[in-house]
Scaffold this active site. Structure first.
Site, short mmCIF file in Angstrom:
data_model
loop_
_atom_site.label_atom_id
_atom_site.label_comp_id
_atom_site.label_asym_id
_atom_site.label_seq_id
_atom_site.Cartn_x
_atom_site.Cartn_y
_atom_site.Cartn_z
N LYS A 39 0.81 -1.20 0.00
CA LYS A 39 0.00 0.00 0.00
C LYS A 39 0.85 1.26 0.00
O LYS A 39 0.39 2.33 -0.32
CB LYS A 39 -0.86 0.05 1.28
CG LYS A 39 -1.95 -0.95 1.34
CD LYS A 39 -2.97 -0.63 2.45
CE LYS A 39 -2.45 -0.94 3.82
NZ LYS A 39 -3.52 -0.95 4.88
N ASP A 99 14.31 -2.48 0.06
CA ASP A 99 15.17 -2.70 1.23
C ASP A 99 16.09 -3.89 0.90
O ASP A 99 17.10 -3.73 0.21
CB ASP A 99 14.25 -2.95 2.42
CG ASP A 99 14.97 -3.02 3.75
OD1 ASP A 99 16.11 -2.58 3.83
OD2 ASP A 99 14.36 -3.52 4.73
N LYS A 127 17.20 1.71 -0.39
CA LYS A 127 18.14 1.47 0.71
C LYS A 127 19.23 0.53 0.20
O LYS A 127 19.26 -0.66 0.52
CB LYS A 127 17.40 0.75 1.86
CG LYS A 127 16.67 1.66 2.83
CD LYS A 127 16.21 0.82 4.02
CE LYS A 127 15.23 1.56 4.87
NZ LYS A 127 14.58 0.66 5.86
N ASP A 155 4.63 3.42 6.11
CA ASP A 155 4.07 3.30 7.46
C ASP A 155 5.01 2.62 8.44
O ASP A 155 5.99 1.97 8.06
CB ASP A 155 2.79 2.45 7.41
CG ASP A 155 3.10 0.96 7.26
OD1 ASP A 155 3.88 0.60 6.35
OD2 ASP A 155 2.59 0.16 8.05
N ARG A 161 1.26 7.07 7.37
CA ARG A 161 1.15 7.05 5.90
C ARG A 161 0.68 8.40 5.34
O ARG A 161 1.05 8.79 4.24
CB ARG A 161 0.14 5.98 5.45
CG ARG A 161 0.64 4.56 5.55
CD ARG A 161 -0.27 3.66 4.71
NE ARG A 161 -0.20 2.26 5.12
CZ ARG A 161 0.70 1.39 4.69
NH1 ARG A 161 1.64 1.76 3.87
NH2 ARG A 161 0.66 0.12 5.10
P1 IMP Z 1 12.30 -5.81 1.07
O1 IMP Z 1 11.54 -7.02 0.62
O2 IMP Z 1 13.23 -6.10 2.19
O3 IMP Z 1 12.99 -5.08 -0.06
O4 IMP Z 1 11.24 -4.82 1.72
C1 IMP Z 1 10.41 -4.04 0.96
C2 IMP Z 1 9.18 -3.63 1.75
O5 IMP Z 1 9.43 -3.47 3.15
C3 IMP Z 1 8.72 -2.27 1.27
O6 IMP Z 1 7.83 -2.38 0.18
C4 IMP Z 1 8.09 -1.68 2.50
O7 IMP Z 1 6.74 -2.07 2.57
C5 IMP Z 1 8.83 -2.29 3.66
N1 IMP Z 1 9.90 -1.40 4.17
C6 IMP Z 1 11.23 -1.60 4.13
N2 IMP Z 1 11.91 -0.59 4.70
C7 IMP Z 1 10.96 0.29 5.10
C8 IMP Z 1 11.03 1.57 5.77
O8 IMP Z 1 12.09 2.12 6.10
N3 IMP Z 1 9.83 2.18 6.02
C9 IMP Z 1 8.62 1.63 5.68
N4 IMP Z 1 8.54 0.45 5.06
C10 IMP Z 1 9.67 -0.23 4.77
#
Ligand code: IMP
Length: 174
Positions: A39, A99, A127, A155, A161
């Site tokens: 979202k 991330d 990131k 969020d 949000r």
């Molecule tokens: P990944 O699968 O580790 O790349 O994580 C991606 C998802 O984690 C994103 O689409 C966000 O929903 C959530 N996420 C990762 N870091 C953050 C942050 O710093 N703030 C908010 N949501 C985050």
């Protein structure tokens, strides 16, 4: 939790305009399908799509990660899939933040299985230092350091949000 301003709404809008311009140039003459990852992407997606000069179709996808016990990142599952036909079409996938890259990798596999003609990724925040899965990002708004960011759709336990700017959350003690 204290929050500290990281990226102002003016900076966000300026960068979104630049990304929209770049995408409009790269896709001139094409009608890509723009897919947002729910979202957190909602405001970025709405601003970006409206700033492009392209005739686009839009759709959304949603993924959830199920952790078990002490593992923070578990299995990733698609909980809402795209509904418009994407086979043979150019697709732009739009994320709020990348991330570790695990979510994106899973979603990309899902879309590639559907036979998209091409796939590019656009994320507002990247990131980079936390990346575990190698994933190609074609358009990135801002690189952010480690730390948890909120606002402009992002969020923390469904809070923050609605904020128009982006903040970094800090422990009260730090
Ligand atoms: P990944 O699968 O580790 O790349 O994580 C991606 C998802 O984690 C994103 O689409 C966000 O929903 C959530 N996420 C990762 N870091 C953050 C942050 O710093 N703030 C908010 N949501 C985050």
């Amino acid at each position: 939790m204290e929050k500290e301003l990281l990226i102002s709404k003016e900076e966000i809008q300026k960068r979104v305009e630049e990304l929209a311009e770049q995408i409009s140039t790269d896709y001139r003459g094409q009608e890509p399908i723009v897919i947002g990852v729910l979202k957190g992407v909602i405001f970025f997606f709405a601003d970006l799509v409206r700033k492009t000069t392209l005739s686009t179709q839009i759709d959304f996808i949603r993924a959830a990660s199920y952790g078990s016990g002490t593992t923070s990142k578990g299995e990733i599952r698609i909980t809402k899939n795209v509904e418009v036909p994407v086979a043979g079409k150019p697709v732009i996938l739009v994320e709020d933040i990348v991330d570790t890259g695990a979510t994106l990798t899973h979603i990309i596999e899902n879309l590639e299985q559907k036979g998209v003609a091409s796939l590019r990724v656009c994320t507002l925040l990247d990131k980079v230092e936390r990346r575990e899965k190698k994933v190609r990002i074609d358009y990135a708004g801002f690189e952010v350091e480690e730390g948890f960011v909120v606002g402009y759709g992002l969020d923390y336990n469904e809070k923050y949000r609605h904020l128009p700017d982006i903040y970094i959350l800090r422990d009260d003690m730090s």
